[in-house]
Design a protein around this motif. Structure first.
Motif, mmCIF file in Angstrom:
data_model
loop_
_atom_site.group_PDB
_atom_site.id
_atom_site.type_symbol
_atom_site.label_atom_id
_atom_site.label_comp_id
_atom_site.label_asym_id
_atom_site.label_seq_id
_atom_site.Cartn_x
_atom_site.Cartn_y
_atom_site.Cartn_z
ATOM 1 N N LYS A 35 0.948 -1.322 -0.189
ATOM 2 C CA LYS A 35 -0.019 -0.051 0.100
ATOM 3 C C LYS A 35 0.948 1.292 -0.046
ATOM 4 N N PHE A 36 2.027 1.225 0.903
ATOM 5 C CA PHE A 36 2.851 2.447 0.793
ATOM 6 C C PHE A 36 3.493 2.614 -0.627
ATOM 7 N N THR A 37 3.983 1.821 -1.102
ATOM 8 C CA THR A 37 4.442 1.714 -2.557
ATOM 9 C C THR A 37 3.389 2.479 -3.727
ATOM 10 N N THR A 38 2.189 2.119 -3.405
ATOM 11 C CA THR A 38 1.191 2.583 -4.370
ATOM 12 C C THR A 38 1.052 4.070 -3.907
ATOM 13 N N ASP A 39 0.826 4.253 -2.636
ATOM 14 C CA ASP A 39 0.657 5.503 -2.379
ATOM 15 C C ASP A 39 1.829 6.687 -2.670
ATOM 16 N N PHE A 40 3.009 5.938 -2.600
ATOM 17 C CA PHE A 40 4.003 6.865 -2.772
ATOM 18 C C PHE A 40 4.267 7.177 -4.452
#
Length: 229
Positions: free
Chosen positions: A205-210
């Motif tokens: 999720k963090f990767t997608t958000d970033f």
């Protein structure tokens, strides 16, 4: 820049366009790029053709996926600077600050409990801590300096500070790639415990958000305050 239209024939213009422009102008394209692991945020200046060649992907197949999208679909992201800044702070900055510390806690536990496992992401907690530290300083500079300058000077040219933010985005992107390498692109072993699974779900999720965060700044907000050729 010209907007993106669905091609009327088999001669598609997508291959020669930068990933960042496609991500900005063609709703749904970012999902296609994420599926093929194409960097449309930090690598947004690279054409689709060049990016696909680098990853040994079939550019024609990706073009077909893009051609199936509706260029008239509603866009989730505003373009007006004040609204964009508000979105960036609430949707990305605040979320990173809230979620990264928990990911560091999970990574620390996984590395400690599974230190002898062949697939343990050794060093992930330290890397995520470095990312958080770097992002904290970066986001603070944006919120306290760059974004107020943009609000005070709509339509102004702020190229030097934006160049610095772009350079920091590139470094954050390199760290994110190291996260992918450490986790074997978030591949879980068959015997992964629930903490390990929660960690990789959160990192995903963090990767997608970033990526969406950097795309929103690099390809939508920043060009409005840079000198145009």
């Amino acid at each position: 820049m010209p907007t993106v239209d669905t091609p009327a024939s088999s001669s598609s213009p997508f291959a020669t366009l930068p990933l960042g422009q496609l991500a900005r102008d063609l709703p749904g394209s970012t999902a296609v790029f994420r599926r093929h692991r194409l960097d449309f945020c930090c690598g947004g200046n690279i054409t689709l053709e060049a990016a696909a060649h680098e990853r040994q992907l079939d550019v024609a197949a990706i073009e077909r996926e893009l051609s199936a999208l509706n260029p008239q679909a509603p866009r989730d992201t505003p373009t007006e600077p004040d609204a964009l800044i508000d979105l960036i702070v609430s949707r990305f900055h605040d979320v990173h600050r809230r979620e990264l510390p928990e990911l560091i806690t999970l990574a620390t536990k996984v590395e400690r409990v599974h230190k002898d496992h062949a697939d343990v992401p050794a060093g992930l907690a330290a890397l995520l801590q470095t990312m958080l530290d770097e992002l904290q300083g970066h986001m603070q500079k944006e919120e306290q300096i760059l974004f107020p300058m943009m609000r005070r000077n709509p339509g102004g040219v702020l190229t030097p500070p934006i160049d610095r933010m772009r350079a920091e985005h590139d470094e954050h992107g390199r760290m994110l790639q190291r996260v992918q390498d450490l986790t074997h692109e978030l591949t879980l072993p068959a015997d992964a415990c629930n903490t390990w699974r929660a960690l990789y779900a959160g990192v995903g999720k963090f990767t997608t958000d970033f990526m969406q965060h950097v795309h929103t700044e690099n390809n939508i907000l920043f060009p409005q305050f840079e000198e145009r050729a």
